[in-house]
Each structure stands twice: as C-alpha cells, then as structure tokens.
Design an enzyme around this catalytic site. Structure first.
Site, mmCIF file in Angstrom:
data_model
loop_
_atom_site.group_PDB
_atom_site.id
_atom_site.type_symbol
_atom_site.label_atom_id
_atom_site.label_comp_id
_atom_site.label_asym_id
_atom_site.label_seq_id
_atom_site.Cartn_x
_atom_site.Cartn_y
_atom_site.Cartn_z
ATOM 1 N N GLU A 209 0.843 -1.197 0.000
ATOM 2 C CA GLU A 209 0.000 0.000 0.000
ATOM 3 C C GLU A 209 0.878 1.246 0.000
ATOM 4 O OE1 GLU A 209 -1.152 0.015 4.757
ATOM 5 O OE2 GLU A 209 -2.207 -1.358 3.436
ATOM 6 N N HIS A 247 -4.250 2.623 8.511
ATOM 7 C CA HIS A 247 -2.965 2.108 8.986
ATOM 8 C C HIS A 247 -2.062 3.285 9.333
ATOM 9 C CE1 HIS A 247 -3.104 -2.093 6.894
ATOM 10 N NE2 HIS A 247 -3.693 -2.098 8.076
#
Lengths: 293, 371
Positions: A209, A247
């Site tokens: 990511e 996150h």
C-alpha cells in the site's frame, strides 16, 4: 517445510480466557493446529476450551513444549507479554493487536532479535501455512495449499486476495501478514528472505500500500540475481496526499510514498504488478509460470 | 500527530536544544507586545508541510510593517488550514542551512538519522545521508561521526551535531515522537540553532501522555462535525468529497474498494474503516454520518471479516438497517468467518449480499449515478 510454522508447531495462546482468545482456540483447533497451552494474566482459570492454562509462558513452554505463540492482549500490556514470550525462549510470536506505540514496537523487535526470535505484527491477522498450521484469525476457507508465498501489509486485503487465488486454483505455501504499522517485528525485506529460502515456495505475491518503504525493499529483492519470480498489488491509488489511511503507516507524505512511484519501482525491478484487484490472480499465475521455465 | 512549529520548538527547548526566543500571538495586534530585536520573522502556525514555499513566513523591519504582515498571514490558508497562531521571532541572519532529523523507517525497524549539509525549503532535491540504528539504545555516536566525516569537514561542528542528535533522541524517547526534524538548522557564532522544527508524536502512545491526548482532542474539535463524530467514536475516517459512501473494515480493503470505485469512474465520499469499533454503535454512527451528508448518493457496505466475525456484523447491520430512516440506496458485500449466515440476514431487509466486490461496486456506482 513451510516458513515460521508447520504441522509440528505447538501453539500457546496468551490471553486465552478473553472472548477473542476462546474464539481463536476453537478456530485454530478446528484447523487442525495443536493448541497446547494458554496464559491468562489476571484471571484465575485452569483450563479454557480444553486447553490447560499456565501462570507464565516459561512454565507453559516447559510443561507442554509450546514453541509458537499468539498474543491477544491490549496494546498497553503488549510489550510485557511479548517480553514474557521471548524470555521463555519462544522463537515465533504473533502479535495481532493494533495501537501498539512505535517505541514499544521497536523494543519488542529488538528483544526478539536478541533472543533469535521472530515477532510477526503488530496489527496483523497472523500467519497461515494452508493445510499445515494456522497462527492467526484469518478465515480458513480462503486458503488452499500450494506453492505461492504471500506477504501482506493488510489483513482484510489478504483474505480477499487469497480467496481469489484459491478460486483461481492457485494454492499458497505460507501467507504472512506483516501488518500495517510503521515498525514491524518482521518487515517486508525479512519476510521476502524467509520465502526466498523456503523450498515449498516457487513464487512470491506481495500485497502493499501507499506510505512507508516496504515496497522498495521488495523491489530490491526482485532485482537481485536468483530472486524468485514476484507479483504485487499496491492499494491506495485513490488516496489523497497528506492523509493517514487507517494504517499508521499508510500515508502519502513524499513522492516516494505514492502509489505511482511504488508501482514504477516494482515494475522496473521486474515485478508483475496487477493494475487492479481483478488482475491479481493472473499476475500471481504469471510469476508461478516464470518459476517453472 | 504533527505538531506546529511553536509546539515543536517548546519541546526542543525543554530538551536543551537552542531555538530563537519567540512570542506566540493569536491576533495580529498582539504583535505590539514584541520587546525583542528588529527585524522580525512572522511565521504562520499550521500543522502541514510546505509552509515556507507557500509564503507562510514574512520578514518585517518595524512594528507597523509587522502588524500588516501578521494580518496578511491570518487571512491565508496552508493545506486548507488557517493559521492557529503566529510565531514572532528575531530575524536570525545566517549563512548555512542544514537539515537534521531522526525519523521512523520500517526497513531499519526503528529510527534513522537523516543529515544534509544543504537544508532549507529545497531539501527534497538532495538525498540526505542516512544512519539507520533502529532502537534508541543501539545508537552509536562513533558510527554517526564516521558518516558525518564524509559531508562535514569541520570536526568541531561534527561533535556539536552528534550531541544534538543525542538530545533529539532523548526527546523522541521521552515524548513518543516518531519524527523530530530541524530544517533549517544553522550555526551562529559556532552554536547550532534550530530555525524551524517539526515533531510528529505517536498517537498510539496517547494513553501514557496526558498532553498528547489533550492535543488530539483539540485536533478532533477542529475537524468538520461529521469527522469529529467519527473520530470520537474510534472510527477511522478521512473525508474524500465524492458521491459514493463507503463503510468498510480493514485499511487495505477500504483502500482497495476506494480504488475500485475510482476505476469505475465515480468518486468515493470517504475512507471509513469501522474495524476499530465493529459494534452496533459504530455501524449506526457510520450510517448516520453518511445519511446526513446530502452529497452522498449511495452507500457501499463492504466488509471481509476475519477476527471480526461476519455473521455478527450481518446481524448488527440487519438491526441498524431496520431502524434506519434514510432512503439512500445501500449496497452490500460481506464475506469472511461465518459468511453462511449473511445472505439470509440481508434478505430479511430486502438486500442482496453481492458475491464479489466488483459486482457490488458496479451496483453502487450505478445507483449513485441514478440518484
């Protein structure tokens, strides 16, 4: 042999008396994983879900031969729980919890390395070697045994990805959730090395990511001579810069953090990068095919 | 959490690091309180990068000029943020601008020191020297000295830089800071001075820092109302301003769904990850936020649950949707542990549980377009 765990693994659950600990004990046993011991600080219990409970990790390991731990304790006491596991000589510890302060993650990682142990996490569903053993809480039906090693920064994305692989007839050797935090017990560079040295893994799929530099470590691996063929999917293309995407490490701060820069670096290193989720299984299959030729 | 310059400098000062003696003002006319030297630097206090390039620092030679500059800055925005305050400092004449930071790096498994002999606003164009050591206890002055030797011929300055890094490291450890950045760092009469500073504190450590917890609470209050509600209830939310509402679980899957919505030619309204609060209250709030935003035309509920057992989510969602008043279309895609029960629960509220994320995204994008 798979990496980190296999059918001979003897699992201890820290925090086994909580709701999640109980659920996980049942879930691991139903997968055929040997759950041999539990620890439940602050609770006076002798047994949970048929698993004997011990006062600390050291005595549990001595009595039962436990050699792999999954830790379900809150972030405020996670550091101490993981130190307990490391001091007992346990070599594989999964810490799935999120919200662990980075300073604690650094110290947990350093303590593990000093003991020759590996911490997987924080913020991970754990590790599974399909058909052999499970040390985590991923949905078992998504996985099937095979020869593709998978590394993921995101738990939910790894379930989705592995279900797609399984439906496409692509089995997995070991699926490692390295977690979404800025400091990991096992980072992408180290996870890739484990799969590189695993005789049961022919090719590697990396699920990454935006933010952080794990993707560049994967690119460095793929570029080196003798690397196993590697495929990847990077999510966060639609994320705006300067915003943290759930996150703690998923944020585009500089150009290197961006989706475009990461995909370009991986492609330049020869990684087969899927443009979207729908292309994931094909990219993984191409990596496996390249391993045969 | 990114602190402002003045907050960051207060922390540096408290750890024995030299910074200019400044005055923090909330209103332009408070500049009359300035008793220091002229000229002054007047600096907008915002928690976003690129302030220097955006014209957020002005120089003034006298009080009238300073007041004018202060008004000017108060009317500006930086990365969408209006200045919370202005920092007034003596204008420090200097020749050198260096860059010095400690920050977290995943491959190092902890901290790295970054140093560039040429800092300032263009620092991103020169790759800094890097010393990775991970744990603060693994920091070795001699390793840093060796590295600095390549870039810094002045042996005395090298030693002062090393001493400074030690103090930054104490600060980072004591305050749970993930980044302590000084840019520019300059030398005046042989002494190192931090002209600008940026500190990022670790929000996960708020449970052991009352001041950080209070700062995060203040930051929540500055957010638009919908965001503030979500954050207060532990939902992870970023507003993206599109028409397709997204309620999801797990950062990776939420981003994957956002990307898929964008690929389908629509725009996600938000990043909204409920995995930290997968409770009836959490899901109810998520719907209530998206239902009350007129620009959101349809809502995709997409969860792939592992530890979050999806049969429980389905039952909760069933109850939330039954009680819900809004007529905005809702599209469902649920899978994961306990998935067998999902379809029946959704059928009871008249909804189809889509098999794939692709099918669900196509459906929600079509419904948002039709609304």
């Amino acid at each position: 042999m798979s990496v980190l765990i296999d059918q001979t693994s003897r699992v201890l659950i820290q925090g086994i008396a909580g709701n999640f600990g109980k659920f996980s004990a049942r879930d691991l046993k139903s997968y055929g994983t040997q759950v041999v011991a539990g620890v439940a600080q602050g609770r006076e219990v002798k047994e949970v879900e048929g698993v004997p409970v011990y006062p600390d990790v050291r005595s549990a390991c001595r009595e039962t031969g436990a050699n792999a731990i999954i830790t379900y304790v809150p972030a405020v006491v996670a550091f101490d729980a993981v130190l307990d596991a490391c001091d007992a000589g346990c070599k594989v510890v999964v810490y799935p919890g999120d919200g662990l302060p980075v300073q604690d993650a650094i110290e947990v990682r350093a303590a593990a390395r000093a003991n020759g142990a590996v911490i997987v996490g924080p913020n991970t569903p754990g590790v599974i070697s399909p058909g052999k053993a499970k040390l985590g809480f991923m949905p078992s039906f998504c996985y099937t045994q095979g020869r593709l090693g998978v590394i993921s920064r995101s738990g939910s994305l790894s379930y989705e990805a592995c279900l797609r692989l399984t439906n496409a007839g692509i089995g997995q050797s070991t699926v490692i959730g390295i977690g979404g935090d800025p400091v990991k017990g096992l980072n992408a560079a180290e996870a890739v090395e484990l799969l590189h040295n695993d005789a049961d893994t022919d090719a590697i799929l990396y699920l990454g990511e935006i933010g952080g530099n794990d993707e560049y470590a994967v690119a460095r691996y793929a570029a080196r001579a003798g690397a196993k063929p590697t495929a990847a999917l990077i999510v966060g293309k639609a994320a705006p810069p300067g915003k943290k995407m759930g996150h703690a490490a998923a944020m585009v701060g500089s150009h290197a953090d961006s989706h475009g820069a990461k995909v370009a670096a991986l492609r330049a290193a020869g990684v087969r990068v899927a443009d979207k989720l729908a292309g994931l299984a094909a990219a993984a299959q191409a990596a496996l095919d390249a391993a045969k030729s | 959490m990114l602190l402002t310059e003045s907050q960051s400098k207060d922390m540096l000062r408290a750890h024995g690091i030299a910074v200019p003696e400044g005055l923090l003002i909330r209103k332009p006319d408070q500049i009359k309180r300035w008793r220091g030297e002229l000229p002054v630097a007047i600096k907008a206090q915002v928690a976003s990068g690129g302030r220097g390039k955006a014209g957020g620092v002005l120089r003034a030679n006298g009080v009238a000029e300073a007041q004018f500059a202060a008004k000017q800055l108060c009317d500006m925005k930086f990365g969408g943020e209006a200045p919370r305050a202005l920092l007034v400092e003596p204008w420090v004449a200097h020749e050198r601008e260096m860059y010095l930071a400690i920050t977290i790096d995943v491959t190092a498994g902890g901290y790295v020191v970054l140093y560039s002999p040429k800092g300032g606003v263009e620092v991103e164009n020169n790759a800094p020297l890097q010393y990775a050591f991970g744990s603060p206890r693994a920091f070795r002055a001699h390793a840093l000295r060796k590295l600095l030797g390549e870039a810094e011929p002045d042996a005395g300055l090298r030693e002062r830089l090393i001493t400074l890094v030690r103090r930054m490291l104490y600060l980072a450890t004591a305050a749970d800071a993930m980044t302590v950045e000084i840019n520019p760092l300059t030398v005046v009469d042989g002494k190192l001075i931090a002209l600008d500073a940026k500190i990022v504190r670790d929000e996960a450590a708020a449970f052991r820092h009352a001041d950080l917890a209070a700062e995060m609470e203040d930051a929540r209050k500055r957010e638009p109302k919908a965001m503030a509600r979500a954050l207060a209830d532990n939902l992870m939310m970023v507003w993206l301003d599109g028409e397709v509402g997204l309620i999801s679980g797990g950062a990776g899957m939420t981003m994957a769904a956002m990307d898929m919505i964008a690929d389908a030619g629509a725009k996600p309204a938000c990043f909204l990850d409920c995995s930290s609060n997968p409770t009836p209250a959490g899901y109810k709030l998520a719907f209530s936020i998206l239902d009350s935003e007129p620009q959101v035309k349809a809502i995709l509920f997409s969860i792939f649950g592992g530890g979050t057992q999806i049969d429980r989510v389905a039952l909760t969602l069933h109850d939330v949707l039954k009680a819900r008043k809004s007529k905005k279309p809702v599209v469902i895609r649920m899978n994961g542990t306990g998935r067998e029960a999902c379809d029946a629960y959704m059928k009871e509220v008249g909804l189809l549980n889509h098999d794939s994320l692709e099918a669900a995204v196509a459906d929600v994008v079509q419904k948002a377009g039709a609304a």
